[in-house]
Design an enzyme around this catalytic site. Structure first.
Site, PDB file in Angstrom:
ATOM      1  N   GLY A  16      41.200  51.268 -18.976  1.00 43.54           N
ATOM      2  CA  GLY A  16      41.107  52.169 -19.785  1.00 43.54           C
ATOM      3  C   GLY A  16      39.940  52.939 -20.549  1.00 43.54           C
ATOM      4  O   GLY A  16      38.930  52.321 -19.403  1.00 43.54           O
ATOM      5  N   ILE A  17      39.590  53.505 -21.645  1.00 43.22           N
ATOM      6  CA  ILE A  17      38.420  53.702 -22.624  1.00 43.22           C
ATOM      7  C   ILE A  17      37.064  52.801 -22.402  1.00 43.22           C
ATOM      8  O   ILE A  17      36.059  53.140 -22.379  1.00 43.22           O
ATOM      9  CB  ILE A  17      39.084  53.993 -24.173  1.00 43.22           C
ATOM     10  CG1 ILE A  17      39.831  54.929 -23.810  1.00 43.22           C
ATOM     11  CG2 ILE A  17      37.956  55.338 -24.524  1.00 43.22           C
ATOM     12  CD1 ILE A  17      40.428  55.163 -24.840  1.00 43.22           C
ATOM     13  N   TYR A 148      51.854  49.312 -34.470  1.00 44.98           N
ATOM     14  CA  TYR A 148      50.176  50.405 -34.221  1.00 44.98           C
ATOM     15  C   TYR A 148      50.044  51.179 -35.055  1.00 44.98           C
ATOM     16  O   TYR A 148      49.369  51.384 -35.827  1.00 44.98           O
ATOM     17  CB  TYR A 148      50.820  50.993 -32.993  1.00 44.98           C
ATOM     18  CG  TYR A 148      49.886  51.169 -32.162  1.00 44.98           C
ATOM     19  CD1 TYR A 148      49.369  50.524 -31.635  1.00 44.98           C
ATOM     20  CD2 TYR A 148      49.245  52.891 -32.099  1.00 44.98           C
ATOM     21  CE1 TYR A 148      47.816  50.739 -30.914  1.00 44.98           C
ATOM     22  CE2 TYR A 148      47.728  53.708 -31.532  1.00 44.98           C
ATOM     23  CZ  TYR A 148      47.317  52.987 -30.747  1.00 44.98           C
ATOM     24  OH  TYR A 148      46.419  53.194 -30.447  1.00 44.98           O
ATOM     25  N   LYS A 152      46.295  50.176 -36.902  1.00 45.51           N
ATOM     26  CA  LYS A 152      46.162  52.045 -36.654  1.00 45.51           C
ATOM     27  C   LYS A 152      45.196  52.286 -38.441  1.00 45.51           C
ATOM     28  O   LYS A 152      43.721  52.512 -38.359  1.00 45.51           O
ATOM     29  CB  LYS A 152      45.733  52.418 -36.234  1.00 45.51           C
ATOM     30  CG  LYS A 152      45.558  52.123 -34.178  1.00 45.51           C
ATOM     31  CD  LYS A 152      44.669  51.567 -34.110  1.00 45.51           C
ATOM     32  CE  LYS A 152      44.283  50.920 -32.526  1.00 45.51           C
ATOM     33  NZ  LYS A 152      43.217  50.815 -32.322  1.00 45.51           N
TER      34      LYS A 152
END
Ligand SMILES: NC(=O)c1ccc[n+]([C@@H]2O[C@H](COP(=O)([O-])OP(=O)(O)OC[C@H]3O[C@@H](n4cnc5c(N)ncnc54)[C@H](OP(=O)(O)O)[C@@H]3O)[C@@H](O)[C@H]2O)c1
Length: 241
Positions: A16-17, A148, A152
């Site tokens: 991923g990132i 989530y 965050k």
């Protein structure tokens, strides 16, 4: 710090990132990249990109003993990318306690514990930068991902707290607020998605420019513009998704 002085630790670097950050820092001329993942075997592909500059590190950000061990092997870092993240599906009304705690353990406590362990190293090396992968849902909640959203939003708060604390130690702290990015995490989202390498390059450019809050893709830039004008409108828009 010049590009060739960068020695960076990236968490969740196996896919991923995080994987894109390794590619981007290599292309950017970084001196050394510590690529961290929960399992050593998952790092073979990323190390193969440049075995002289990419060094594998085993790190589960929820395990204090692994964080402590990593801090002894990455003593020369001047940049930390808190990228590792987990997303559990479910609204807060019915989500399991296990999922609720998992997202907080990885996205909030993990980020804090890794930062607490690595910031003294960066300070000792003359200062540097820490970038935290947050999300547009740090600004306003979306349905179906209650744990989530909260993790965050909490991580954004932690980013602001660290920013003040660590400025005195020569460390700049950056918040990164991506929209949908084309990785495993967003694979079931039926939306336009930005390539992860674009995000990594935007973050590196943002750190160099000293932009504390980085909106690294077209959707997040739009959301931030709308949120700056009328945050309740964004809350309603996200709530109706
Ligand atoms: N994709 C998006 O649309 C999007 C949007 C906004 C923000 N973000 C944020 O960007 C970051 C990267 O996300 P991504 O899209 O690349 O997600 P991804 O493809 O699901 O990758 C998540 C990475 O985090 C690692 N990870 C999970 N739990 C961990 C733990 N306890 N300790 C260490 N590593 C752990 C995973 O390792 P394993 O392979 O071992 O599971 C993986 O390397 C996350 O913080 C995410 O919340 C993503």
């Amino acid at each position: 710090m010049t590009k060739s002085d960068v020695i960076v630790l990236i968490t969740g670097a196996n896919r991923g990132i995080g994987h894109a950050f390794v590619e981007a820092y290599l292309a950017h001329g970084a001196k050394k990249i510590y690529a961290a993942a929960r399992r050593r075997a998952d790092l073979d592909k990323v190390v193969a990109l440049d075995p002289t500059r990419v060094h594998p590190v085993v790190l589960d950000v929820t395990k204090p003993e692994e964080i402590k061990a990593v801090a002894t092997t990455v003593s020369d870092i001047n940049v930390l990318i808190n990228n590792a993240g987990a997303l559990s599906f479910g609204g807060l009304s019915d989500i399991s306690d296990e999922s609720l705690r998992r997202d907080m353990e990885v996205n909030y406590f993990g980020l804090i514990h890794v930062t607490q362990a690595m910031a003294p190293l960066i300070e000792r090396n003359g200062g540097g930068a820490i970038a935290n992968l947050l999300s547009v849902v740090s600004l306003a909640s979306m349905p179906g991902i209650g744990a989530y959203n909260a993790s965050k939003a909490a991580a954004w708060s932690a980013t602001q707290s660290f920013r003040v604390d660590l400025a005195k130690k020569g460390i700049r702290v950056f918040g990164v607020f991506p929209g949908p990015i084309d990785t495993d995490m967003a694979k079931d989202l039926p939306m336009d998605k930005t390539p992860p390498l674009h995000v990594a390059n935007e973050v590196i450019a943002g750190i160099e420019a000293g932009a504390e809050d980085i909106f690294p893709d077209p959707m997040s830039k739009q959301v931030y513009a709308a949120w700056s004008k009328d945050h309740k409108a964004v809350e309603k828009q996200f709530g109706s998704m």
